[in-house]
Design an enzyme around this catalytic site. Sequence first.
Site, PDB file in Angstrom:
ATOM      1  N   GLY A  74       0.820  -1.214   0.000  1.00  0.00           N
ATOM      2  CA  GLY A  74       0.000   0.000   0.000  1.00  0.00           C
ATOM      3  C   GLY A  74       0.849   1.256   0.000  1.00  0.00           C
ATOM      4  O   GLY A  74       0.437   2.302   0.505  1.00  0.00           O
ATOM      5  N   ALA A  94       1.659   3.306  -2.292  1.00  0.00           N
ATOM      6  CA  ALA A  94       1.404   4.375  -3.266  1.00  0.00           C
ATOM      7  C   ALA A  94       0.458   5.453  -2.749  1.00  0.00           C
ATOM      8  O   ALA A  94       0.275   6.472  -3.408  1.00  0.00           O
ATOM      9  CB  ALA A  94       0.839   3.768  -4.557  1.00  0.00           C
ATOM     10  N   GLY A 105      -1.816   7.325   0.887  1.00  0.00           N
ATOM     11  CA  GLY A 105      -2.220   7.415   2.279  1.00  0.00           C
ATOM     12  C   GLY A 105      -1.112   7.102   3.279  1.00  0.00           C
ATOM     13  O   GLY A 105      -0.006   7.642   3.201  1.00  0.00           O
ATOM     14  N   ASP A 161       2.188  -2.280  -4.506  1.00  0.00           N
ATOM     15  CA  ASP A 161       0.866  -1.667  -4.672  1.00  0.00           C
ATOM     16  C   ASP A 161       0.323  -2.038  -6.049  1.00  0.00           C
ATOM     17  O   ASP A 161       1.036  -2.637  -6.871  1.00  0.00           O
ATOM     18  CB  ASP A 161       0.961  -0.128  -4.500  1.00  0.00           C
ATOM     19  CG  ASP A 161      -0.333   0.477  -3.959  1.00  0.00           C
ATOM     20  OD1 ASP A 161      -1.397   0.249  -4.577  1.00  0.00           O
ATOM     21  OD2 ASP A 161      -0.287   1.156  -2.923  1.00  0.00           O
ATOM     22  N   LEU A 206      -3.229  -7.683  -4.689  1.00  0.00           N
ATOM     23  CA  LEU A 206      -3.164  -8.593  -3.534  1.00  0.00           C
ATOM     24  C   LEU A 206      -4.463  -9.364  -3.308  1.00  0.00           C
ATOM     25  O   LEU A 206      -4.521 -10.211  -2.423  1.00  0.00           O
ATOM     26  CB  LEU A 206      -2.796  -7.811  -2.266  1.00  0.00           C
ATOM     27  CG  LEU A 206      -1.373  -7.233  -2.252  1.00  0.00           C
ATOM     28  CD1 LEU A 206      -1.183  -6.285  -1.060  1.00  0.00           C
ATOM     29  CD2 LEU A 206      -0.318  -8.346  -2.210  1.00  0.00           C
ATOM     30  N   GLY A 244      -4.882  -1.808   1.689  1.00  0.00           N
ATOM     31  CA  GLY A 244      -6.214  -2.144   2.171  1.00  0.00           C
ATOM     32  C   GLY A 244      -7.271  -1.340   1.458  1.00  0.00           C
ATOM     33  O   GLY A 244      -6.987  -0.345   0.782  1.00  0.00           O
ATOM     34  N   SER A 294      -7.198  -1.653  12.724  1.00  0.00           N
ATOM     35  CA  SER A 294      -8.133  -0.516  12.721  1.00  0.00           C
ATOM     36  C   SER A 294      -8.895  -0.482  14.033  1.00  0.00           C
ATOM     37  O   SER A 294      -9.085  -1.518  14.665  1.00  0.00           O
ATOM     38  CB  SER A 294      -9.125  -0.702  11.567  1.00  0.00           C
ATOM     39  OG  SER A 294     -10.216   0.179  11.714  1.00  0.00           O
ATOM     40  N   TYR A 303     -14.888  -5.660   6.714  1.00  0.00           N
ATOM     41  CA  TYR A 303     -13.791  -4.763   7.086  1.00  0.00           C
ATOM     42  C   TYR A 303     -13.332  -5.052   8.515  1.00  0.00           C
ATOM     43  O   TYR A 303     -12.140  -5.280   8.762  1.00  0.00           O
ATOM     44  CB  TYR A 303     -14.217  -3.289   6.954  1.00  0.00           C
ATOM     45  CG  TYR A 303     -13.040  -2.361   7.156  1.00  0.00           C
ATOM     46  CD1 TYR A 303     -12.080  -2.202   6.161  1.00  0.00           C
ATOM     47  CD2 TYR A 303     -12.857  -1.673   8.350  1.00  0.00           C
ATOM     48  CE1 TYR A 303     -10.971  -1.379   6.351  1.00  0.00           C
ATOM     49  CE2 TYR A 303     -11.760  -0.852   8.551  1.00  0.00           C
ATOM     50  CZ  TYR A 303     -10.821  -0.703   7.539  1.00  0.00           C
ATOM     51  OH  TYR A 303      -9.717   0.097   7.744  1.00  0.00           O
ATOM     52  N   LYS A 345      -9.674  -6.793   9.925  1.00  0.00           N
ATOM     53  CA  LYS A 345      -8.764  -6.073  10.820  1.00  0.00           C
ATOM     54  C   LYS A 345      -8.645  -6.752  12.178  1.00  0.00           C
ATOM     55  O   LYS A 345      -7.593  -6.704  12.823  1.00  0.00           O
ATOM     56  CB  LYS A 345      -9.240  -4.624  10.968  1.00  0.00           C
ATOM     57  CG  LYS A 345      -9.226  -3.853   9.658  1.00  0.00           C
ATOM     58  CD  LYS A 345      -7.807  -3.778   9.094  1.00  0.00           C
ATOM     59  CE  LYS A 345      -7.700  -3.002   7.819  1.00  0.00           C
ATOM     60  NZ  LYS A 345      -6.317  -2.858   7.349  1.00  0.00           N
TER      61      LYS A 345
HETATM   62  P1  NAI Z   1      -5.280   4.472   0.864  1.00  0.00           P
HETATM   63  O1  NAI Z   1      -6.435   4.141   0.008  1.00  0.00           O
HETATM   64  O2  NAI Z   1      -4.757   5.859   0.855  1.00  0.00           O
HETATM   65  O3  NAI Z   1      -4.055   3.469   0.578  1.00  0.00           O
HETATM   66  C1  NAI Z   1      -4.265   2.096   0.448  1.00  0.00           C
HETATM   67  C2  NAI Z   1      -3.329   1.553  -0.624  1.00  0.00           C
HETATM   68  O4  NAI Z   1      -3.592   0.140  -0.737  1.00  0.00           O
HETATM   69  C3  NAI Z   1      -3.568   2.191  -1.998  1.00  0.00           C
HETATM   70  O5  NAI Z   1      -2.361   2.676  -2.549  1.00  0.00           O
HETATM   71  C4  NAI Z   1      -4.139   1.053  -2.820  1.00  0.00           C
HETATM   72  O6  NAI Z   1      -3.786   1.090  -4.200  1.00  0.00           O
HETATM   73  C5  NAI Z   1      -3.543  -0.175  -2.125  1.00  0.00           C
HETATM   74  N1  NAI Z   1      -4.346  -1.343  -2.455  1.00  0.00           N
HETATM   75  C6  NAI Z   1      -5.701  -1.456  -2.397  1.00  0.00           C
HETATM   76  N2  NAI Z   1      -6.089  -2.625  -2.917  1.00  0.00           N
HETATM   77  C7  NAI Z   1      -4.965  -3.275  -3.296  1.00  0.00           C
HETATM   78  C8  NAI Z   1      -4.731  -4.525  -3.926  1.00  0.00           C
HETATM   79  N3  NAI Z   1      -5.745  -5.334  -4.281  1.00  0.00           N
HETATM   80  N4  NAI Z   1      -3.456  -4.886  -4.193  1.00  0.00           N
HETATM   81  C9  NAI Z   1      -2.432  -4.043  -3.869  1.00  0.00           C
HETATM   82  N5  NAI Z   1      -2.598  -2.850  -3.278  1.00  0.00           N
HETATM   83  C10 NAI Z   1      -3.849  -2.465  -3.014  1.00  0.00           C
HETATM   84  O7  NAI Z   1      -5.719   4.046   2.328  1.00  0.00           O
HETATM   85  P2  NAI Z   1      -5.082   4.332   3.780  1.00  0.00           P
HETATM   86  O8  NAI Z   1      -6.086   5.078   4.524  1.00  0.00           O
HETATM   87  O9  NAI Z   1      -3.697   4.807   3.687  1.00  0.00           O
HETATM   88  O10 NAI Z   1      -5.104   2.848   4.367  1.00  0.00           O
HETATM   89  C11 NAI Z   1      -3.941   2.172   4.753  1.00  0.00           C
HETATM   90  C12 NAI Z   1      -4.338   1.096   5.745  1.00  0.00           C
HETATM   91  O11 NAI Z   1      -4.843   1.723   6.934  1.00  0.00           O
HETATM   92  C13 NAI Z   1      -5.447   0.185   5.235  1.00  0.00           C
HETATM   93  O12 NAI Z   1      -5.153  -1.142   5.599  1.00  0.00           O
HETATM   94  C14 NAI Z   1      -6.666   0.681   5.986  1.00  0.00           C
HETATM   95  O13 NAI Z   1      -7.624  -0.329   6.149  1.00  0.00           O
HETATM   96  C15 NAI Z   1      -6.049   1.124   7.292  1.00  0.00           C
HETATM   97  N6  NAI Z   1      -6.857   2.081   8.031  1.00  0.00           N
HETATM   98  C16 NAI Z   1      -7.171   3.296   7.480  1.00  0.00           C
HETATM   99  C17 NAI Z   1      -7.969   4.168   8.172  1.00  0.00           C
HETATM  100  C18 NAI Z   1      -8.349   5.480   7.610  1.00  0.00           C
HETATM  101  O14 NAI Z   1      -9.230   6.140   8.183  1.00  0.00           O
HETATM  102  N7  NAI Z   1      -7.750   5.945   6.531  1.00  0.00           N
HETATM  103  C19 NAI Z   1      -8.501   3.825   9.508  1.00  0.00           C
HETATM  104  C20 NAI Z   1      -8.086   2.535  10.005  1.00  0.00           C
HETATM  105  C21 NAI Z   1      -7.301   1.705   9.274  1.00  0.00           C
END
Ligand code: NAI
Length: 267
Positions: free
Chosen positions: A8, A10, A12, A32, A42, A71, A114, A156, A160
Site C-alpha cells: 500500500g 502508493a 495514504g 501496490d 493482492l 487495504g 483498525s 472490514y 482487521k
Molecule cells: P489508501 O487508500 O490511501 O491506501 C491504500 C493503498 O492500498 C492504496 O495505494 C491502494 O492502491 C492499495 N491497495 C488497495 N487494494 C490493493 C490490492 N488489491 N493490491 C495491492 N494494493 C492495493 O488508504 P489508507 O487510509 O492509507 O489505508 C492504509 C491502511 O490503513 C489500510 O489497511 C486501511 O484499512 C487502514 N486504516 C485506514 C484508516 C483510515 O481512516 N484511513 C482507519 C483505520 C485503518
Amino acid sequence: MSTIAITGSASGIGAATRDLLESDSVNVIGVDLHNAEIEVDLSIESERSRAISEILRLSDGVLDGLVTSAGVSVPFDPARMLTINWFGTVDLLIGLREALSTSSGVAHVVAISSNSTTITPNVPDALVEACLRLDESTSHEILREMDDVEAMAIAYAASKLSVARFVRQNAPTQDWAGSNIRLNSIAPGAVLTPLLQGGLDDPTFGAAIEALPIPVGGFAEPELIAEWIRMMLSPSADFMCGSVLFLDGGSDALIRPNDWPVSMQLE
Ligand code: NAI
C-alpha cells in the site's frame, strides 16, 4: 542501509511512511497496484506469491522491516475486501517471516489494523476463526449470508480483527520474538486518505462515519500515523512485542472505557 517492504506504498499511510523512511535513507520496496517497485493485485493468490518472491529478489532474501498497509474499505465488494485486507496481509507476513529473521539486527513488522475491530458490533466469531485458519472459501460463504451493507462493514472489521489477533497470537512465539522479529500493530481511527474519503462520499456509509465521535476533534493526517510506524520500525520498539497501538483520537476509549484491561479469571 536497511531494507523495508511496504504494501500500500502508493497512497495514504503507506505513502507517508515511505516518504519518512526514504528521508532516513531506508531502501524501501513498495508493493501496490500501481506506482510501486512491485505492482500486484493482492486480492489474487498468485499475485500475493509473486509479491513475496519479488520482495525476496529485491532484498536478496534479507528484510529489516515490513509494513502491511494495503487495504480497502467501504464501499467495496465484501469478499474481495476481506481477501485484500486479511489474506493480502497474512500471506505476506508468513511468506516474509524467514527473510525478516535473517536481518542482521532486530527486524520490525507493523501490521495495520483498525479501531473498527472494537467498535463494530456483531462480527461473527466463525468468520474471524475461518480467517485465522486461512479458510478463504468459508470466510466468503459467511459473508454471502449477510445483506450487502452489513457484509461490507463486517468484512472490514473481521479482516482487521484477524490482523490484530494474528499479531497477538504470533508475536510472542519462537518463530517471531524468538527469531529476532518484533511483530506489532497499529489500529488507526479516521485518517484523511483516499480510503476514508471514499467512505465519507458514500450515501450509505458517509453519515455513519461522520457520526463516530472523535474526542480530540477531526481526522488524523496520514503523516502522523507514519511517525508512529517509523518509531515502531526502529530500535525504540525493540521491547514492543504483540502490541496493538490505538491511534484514533480517543474514539475507542470513549466507546468502551471499562473494557481495558480484561482480567483473567483463574479457577
Ligand atoms: P489508501 O487508500 O490511501 O491506501 C491504500 C493503498 O492500498 C492504496 O495505494 C491502494 O492502491 C492499495 N491497495 C488497495 N487494494 C490493493 C490490492 N488489491 N493490491 C495491492 N494494493 C492495493 O488508504 P489508507 O487510509 O492509507 O489505508 C492504509 C491502511 O490503513 C489500510 O489497511 C486501511 O484499512 C487502514 N486504516 C485506514 C484508516 C483510515 O481512516 N484511513 C482507519 C483505520 C485503518
